[in-house]
Each structure stands twice: as C-alpha cells, then as structure tokens.
Motif scaffolding. Structure first.
Motif, PDB file in Angstrom:
ATOM      1  N   ASN A 102      62.890  37.405  49.339  1.00  0.00           N
ATOM      2  CA  ASN A 102      63.873  39.055  49.705  1.00  0.00           C
ATOM      3  C   ASN A 102      64.521  38.852  48.354  1.00  0.00           C
ATOM      4  OD1 ASN A 102      62.666  39.765  51.729  1.00  0.00           O
ATOM      5  ND2 ASN A 102      64.134  38.849  52.638  1.00  0.00           N
ATOM      6  N   VAL A 103      64.802  37.499  47.457  1.00  0.00           N
ATOM      7  CA  VAL A 103      65.436  37.755  46.344  1.00  0.00           C
ATOM      8  C   VAL A 103      64.269  38.151  45.655  1.00  0.00           C
ATOM      9  CG1 VAL A 103      66.861  36.458  45.194  1.00  0.00           C
ATOM     10  CG2 VAL A 103      67.678  35.662  47.266  1.00  0.00           C
ATOM     11  N   SER A 104      63.166  37.279  45.437  1.00  0.00           N
ATOM     12  CA  SER A 104      61.925  37.950  44.235  1.00  0.00           C
ATOM     13  C   SER A 104      62.272  39.431  44.086  1.00  0.00           C
ATOM     14  CB  SER A 104      60.756  37.431  44.768  1.00  0.00           C
ATOM     15  OG  SER A 104      60.586  38.120  45.807  1.00  0.00           O
ATOM     16  N   TYR A 105      62.505  39.923  45.430  1.00  0.00           N
ATOM     17  CA  TYR A 105      62.083  41.854  45.141  1.00  0.00           C
ATOM     18  C   TYR A 105      62.817  42.298  44.740  1.00  0.00           C
ATOM     19  CZ  TYR A 105      58.930  41.080  49.382  1.00  0.00           C
ATOM     20  OH  TYR A 105      58.209  41.159  50.020  1.00  0.00           O
ATOM     21  N   PHE A 106      64.162  41.940  44.991  1.00  0.00           N
ATOM     22  CA  PHE A 106      65.051  42.243  44.530  1.00  0.00           C
ATOM     23  C   PHE A 106      65.031  42.752  43.012  1.00  0.00           C
ATOM     24  CE2 PHE A 106      68.410  41.846  48.568  1.00  0.00           C
ATOM     25  CZ  PHE A 106      68.236  43.649  48.682  1.00  0.00           C
ATOM     26  N   VAL A 107      65.155  41.085  42.304  1.00  0.00           N
ATOM     27  CA  VAL A 107      64.848  41.099  40.825  1.00  0.00           C
ATOM     28  C   VAL A 107      63.658  41.827  40.368  1.00  0.00           C
ATOM     29  CG1 VAL A 107      63.960  39.077  39.003  1.00  0.00           C
ATOM     30  CG2 VAL A 107      64.957  38.770  40.899  1.00  0.00           C
ATOM     31  N   LEU A 108      62.723  41.989  40.895  1.00  0.00           N
ATOM     32  CA  LEU A 108      61.875  42.958  40.460  1.00  0.00           C
ATOM     33  C   LEU A 108      61.630  44.548  40.127  1.00  0.00           C
ATOM     34  CD1 LEU A 108      59.143  42.871  39.476  1.00  0.00           C
ATOM     35  CD2 LEU A 108      57.779  42.448  41.645  1.00  0.00           C
ATOM     36  N   ILE A 109      62.456  44.707  41.794  1.00  0.00           N
ATOM     37  CA  ILE A 109      63.397  46.025  41.372  1.00  0.00           C
ATOM     38  C   ILE A 109      64.181  46.249  40.682  1.00  0.00           C
ATOM     39  CG2 ILE A 109      64.792  47.520  42.424  1.00  0.00           C
ATOM     40  CD1 ILE A 109      63.372  47.176  45.143  1.00  0.00           C
TER      41      ILE A 109
END
Length: 487
Positions: A102-109
């Motif tokens: 989920n952290v990777s989702y935020f970073v990608l956004i």
C-alpha cells in the motif's frame, strides 16, 4: 433470479481472476525492467516467473480442495503444517507485505503527480508524504464506517486499468521498431548513464543471470494476489471451471505483462527506458504521442491505484483479524465496531503504513524499495504454503493413495517450493535482513497472543527461530545505521 443464475460462468470467472491480479505494478514495468535487463533477459524472466507462479497457483487451488476447512488465510497452512510460531510469522509477513504494498501505491501516485507538480518529486518528498498521509487517514475513516468494496468502485477501477493498458499495447504495437528491439535484446549497453532514477550501470561484464536475477522480485510483485483465485470457487457454476479459469486468467495476465514489457524495448533504447520516472508506462506513451499520452496514463493510474488501495487496506486488516481469530495474534484485533469492522486491526494497519510513509522520506528509491520489500515479505508465506503442500504429498495426507496422484502432488509442490526459494535468494541478503527487522520485534504480538493460553510460548525449535530472527534484526538495523545497507 435462481441460485444457478447468480453463479458465474467460465468467462466471468476468468475475468475475476484477471482483475484480482492486475494492479499498480504493471504501470512501472518498462523502466523497472529497463534498469535490470534487456529484452532477452526479460523473456527469460517472464518464462521463469510464469512457470513458477502458475505452479504456485495450482498449489493454492489443490490445497483449497484438499483442505477446505483451512479457510482463514494462507497463514493457516503454515500453522497447520509447522506449528503456531511459523503460522504467526506467515501471517505477520503477509500482513506487513500487504501494508508495504500500500505504501508503494502512495509513492506511485505521488510520483505520477510529481510530473505535473514538482513539489511531489518522485513520491518521497515532504509534501508527497503529507498528502499521502491525508489520503491514508481519509480512507481510514471510510473503512471504519463500514465502507466496503462497492460494485461501482470495482467497476471504475477495473476499466481504469484495462482501457489504458489496452490502448498502450495497441499504440506500441504500431510504433514498434525491430531494429531498436534488436539493439535492446541482450541488455549489454556500455553505459546506462547517470540520469534521475537510474540505478547503477550495466557494462559488458554483467552476466545474463545477474540481469534476470535483478527482475525477480519485480515479477513476484506484479503477480501478488494470485492466491486469491481459489476464493472464487464458491461462485462457479461448475467446480471444474475453477482450475480452467485460474489457468486462463493467469495466461491472460502473463501475456499482458509480457506485451507491456517487451513492446517497450521496441520503442525506446534501454538507457532511455531506465531513465523514465515512474509510472514509466506514461513516459513510454508520451514518447510516441506526446503529452496527452502521459496525462491519459497518469489519470488512469491514480483512479486505479486509489481503488486498489481500498481493497488492499481491507485485506491487510482482514489478515490481522483472521490471525487473531486463529489465536496467532492478540484477540483484541478480532474486536469489531458497530459497523462490523475490526477497528483495532484497521488502526494498527494504518499506523504501520504511516510509519513506512515517513521512512520513504529517507530513501533514494522509495517505490523500488517498497516494491521489492513487499515481494520479499510475501515470499516467506508462499514458501511455507509450498512446504505444507509438499508435506501433504510426502505423508499422503488427503490423498487417495494412487501413485500418479501422489507423484503429481510431489512434483507441483517441489517446483513451487524451489521457485519460492529461488525468489527469496534472488532478493538477496539485504531484503532478508530488512524482513527480519519486522519479523523479530513483531514477535511481541505473538507473545501477547500466546502467554495467557499456553504455559510455554515457544517450543525449543521456535525459540531458536526467534533468536535467529532477532539476531538478523540487530544486524539489519546496524547495517542501515552504518551505511552497509543503503535504502
């Protein structure tokens, strides 16, 4: 509507399998593979990953049929086969991996928005973390109010993923140049340059094995969720459709992943691919049709990833809830609020995500770190599932006794086990040590879960494993503090 009409056909079931597997990782493939290897290495990597993950999918499906009562999550197989502590570590690893994903989702956004608003940088600036934190706690409130995966959210998210990926593949197919693909084939360009987001350099001396190994954790990340295919068994019109849908869905996803990766090698030279910021799919499309291509992919990604985040945040809390129900986590995480949401599990999940969001402020390649650590954490539960499946085949438990059936179980389980081990090895010592920083200290949750129900929290073997994990955690923390491990 009759009960039969409510069941899913083979095409519908296959579509569900595909939808559960395609996530945010696919949008990052061109640059991620471009930094690691050429087109030849990518073909080998997808062949290895495809075979290994398909075998894992078949193992999950076989276990769902052989042990239908073990339905608390994939960690329950580790508990059943190897005891409570390994069951706990499997649950902790899967939960932590989901949170870091989920952290990777935020970073990608935020990296995507950074293309238009430089204040967000590559997704790991102060303002990027601040906005991500606001979104995190907004979703936290939604989940606590009982907001589930509404049909409209799933529909929007599915189309937001499928349409841009389809357009991307079609445009690249027309723009594909064989001479560029040939130049990129073996991935041995003299220099990868020193541009933004480029990790290291690739020289003539780098072996093909080394290149392929560099892609392994990435291939695991994009296939995460493959274990969810067996969940759809109760929805099928025919039980026989489950295996068929799993195979067809997996082949469909593998085909899409291969096309996105390999077609990119026919559009840009490898140094150019490696230099793209994430999401690199947007950069590749921009190189062909201009700024509108980047905007198109970027909007689709934000919608897709926000919807996927809601699903995965609920999944993370569910892992804690199920583990608490199974006696592997403190029972407090099984408590529900008036909306029937395990609110304490949701709180711990989002606090953990918040901590890792802050950690991204101190990392050079936040998305890559989150992606590879997610894969590394999840591989331990996969490895234990494969080991349990092999144990069943060796002992004959749940088998009819026919040699052909047992040999098939042995072969599938052994391949899945070897593949899981290979992926853990490919991740390297760095990610193993980073994982122990979570596994070792995280055992405090197991202690509180077991101290009131068992006179001995650990068996002798479990105590040895715990000491080993704590030793790894101390080494990992020391390595980060002294710069031996760079994050």
């Amino acid at each position: 509507m009759s009960k039969s009409d409510a069941k899913l056909s083979l095409p519908a079931l296959t579509a569900l399998v595909v939808g559960s597997m395609i996530g945010a990782g696919i949008f990052s493939l061109p640059a991620t593979f471009g930094r690691a290897t050429g087109a030849g290495g990518a073909i080998i990597a997808w062949f290895v990953a495809g075979g290994g993950m398909l075998t894992l999918a078949m193992v999950f499906q076989a276990l769902a049929i052989r042990k239908p009562h073990l339905d608390s999550g994939i960690f329950i197989y580790a508990k059943e086969g190897f005891g409570n502590y390994l069951g706990f570590t499997s649950a902790l690893g899967f939960w932590a991996g989901t949170c870091i994903g989920n952290v990777s989702y935020f970073v990608l956004i935020k990296s995507t928005l950074g293309t238009f608003f430089p204040v967000f940088g590559d997704g790991n600036t102060f303002y990027a973390v601040l906005v991500a934190s606001i979104i995190l706690w907004f979703f936290h409130l939604l989940v606590l109010k009982g907001v589930k995966e509404a049909a409209i959210i799933n529909t929007v998210v599915t189309w937001a993923k499928i349409i841009p990926i389809g357009v991307f593949i079609i445009v690249l197919a027309f723009a594909f140049k064989a001479d560029i693909f040939t130049m990129n084939f073996w991935g041995t360009s003299a220099s990868m340059g020193t541009g933004n987001n480029i990790v290291g350099s690739v020289g003539e001396q780098e072996s093909l094995f080394s290149q392929v190994r560099s892609t392994m954790l990435v291939t695991v990340f994009v296939f995460l969720g493959i274990e969810g295919a067996s969940v759809y068994s109760r929805l099928a019109k025919k039980r026989s459709h489950i295996g068929t849908a799993t195979v067809l869905g997996f082949i469909g996803v593998l085909t899409i992943l291969c096309l996105v990766t390999l077609l990119s090698y026919g559009v840009l030279l490898r140094p150019e691919l490696a230099g793209l910021r994430q999401p690199s799919m947007a950069g590749v499309l921009e190189s062909i049709i201009g700024r509108p291509g980047m905007i198109f992919i970027s909007i689709a990604l934000v919608i897709s990833v926000l919807g996927a985040y809601l699903s995965w945040s609920l999944l993370a809390a569910e892992v804690l809830y199920s583990a608490a129900k199974s006696g592997l986590m403190p029972t407090t995480f099984a408590q529900e609020n008036v909306n029937r949401v395990p609110y304490k599990a949701v709180w711990l999940t989002n606090i953990f995500i918040q901590v890792f969001l802050v950690i991204t402020l101190f990392t050079d390649y936040a998305f890559q770190l989150a992606l590879e650590l997610t894969s590394s954490m999840t591989l331990i539960p996969y490895f234990l599932v494969s080991a349990y499946s092999l144990k069943l085949a060796v002992t004959g438990d749940s088998y009819t006794g026919h040699k052909a059936e047992i040999w098939k179980g042995l072969l599938l389980s052994a391949i899945a086990l070897i593949y899981s081990f290979m992926m853990i090895y490919a991740g390297g010592v760095k990610y193993l040590l980073l994982s122990t920083i979570i596994y070792g200290p995280g055992t405090i949750l197991y202690y509180f879960a077991r101290k009131d129900t068992s006179p001995n929290v650990f068996t002798v073997r479990e105590l040895i494993l715990f000491i080993t994990l704590m030793a790894g955690a101390f080494i990992g923390i020391y390595s980060i503090a002294t710069g031996i491990i760079h994050i």
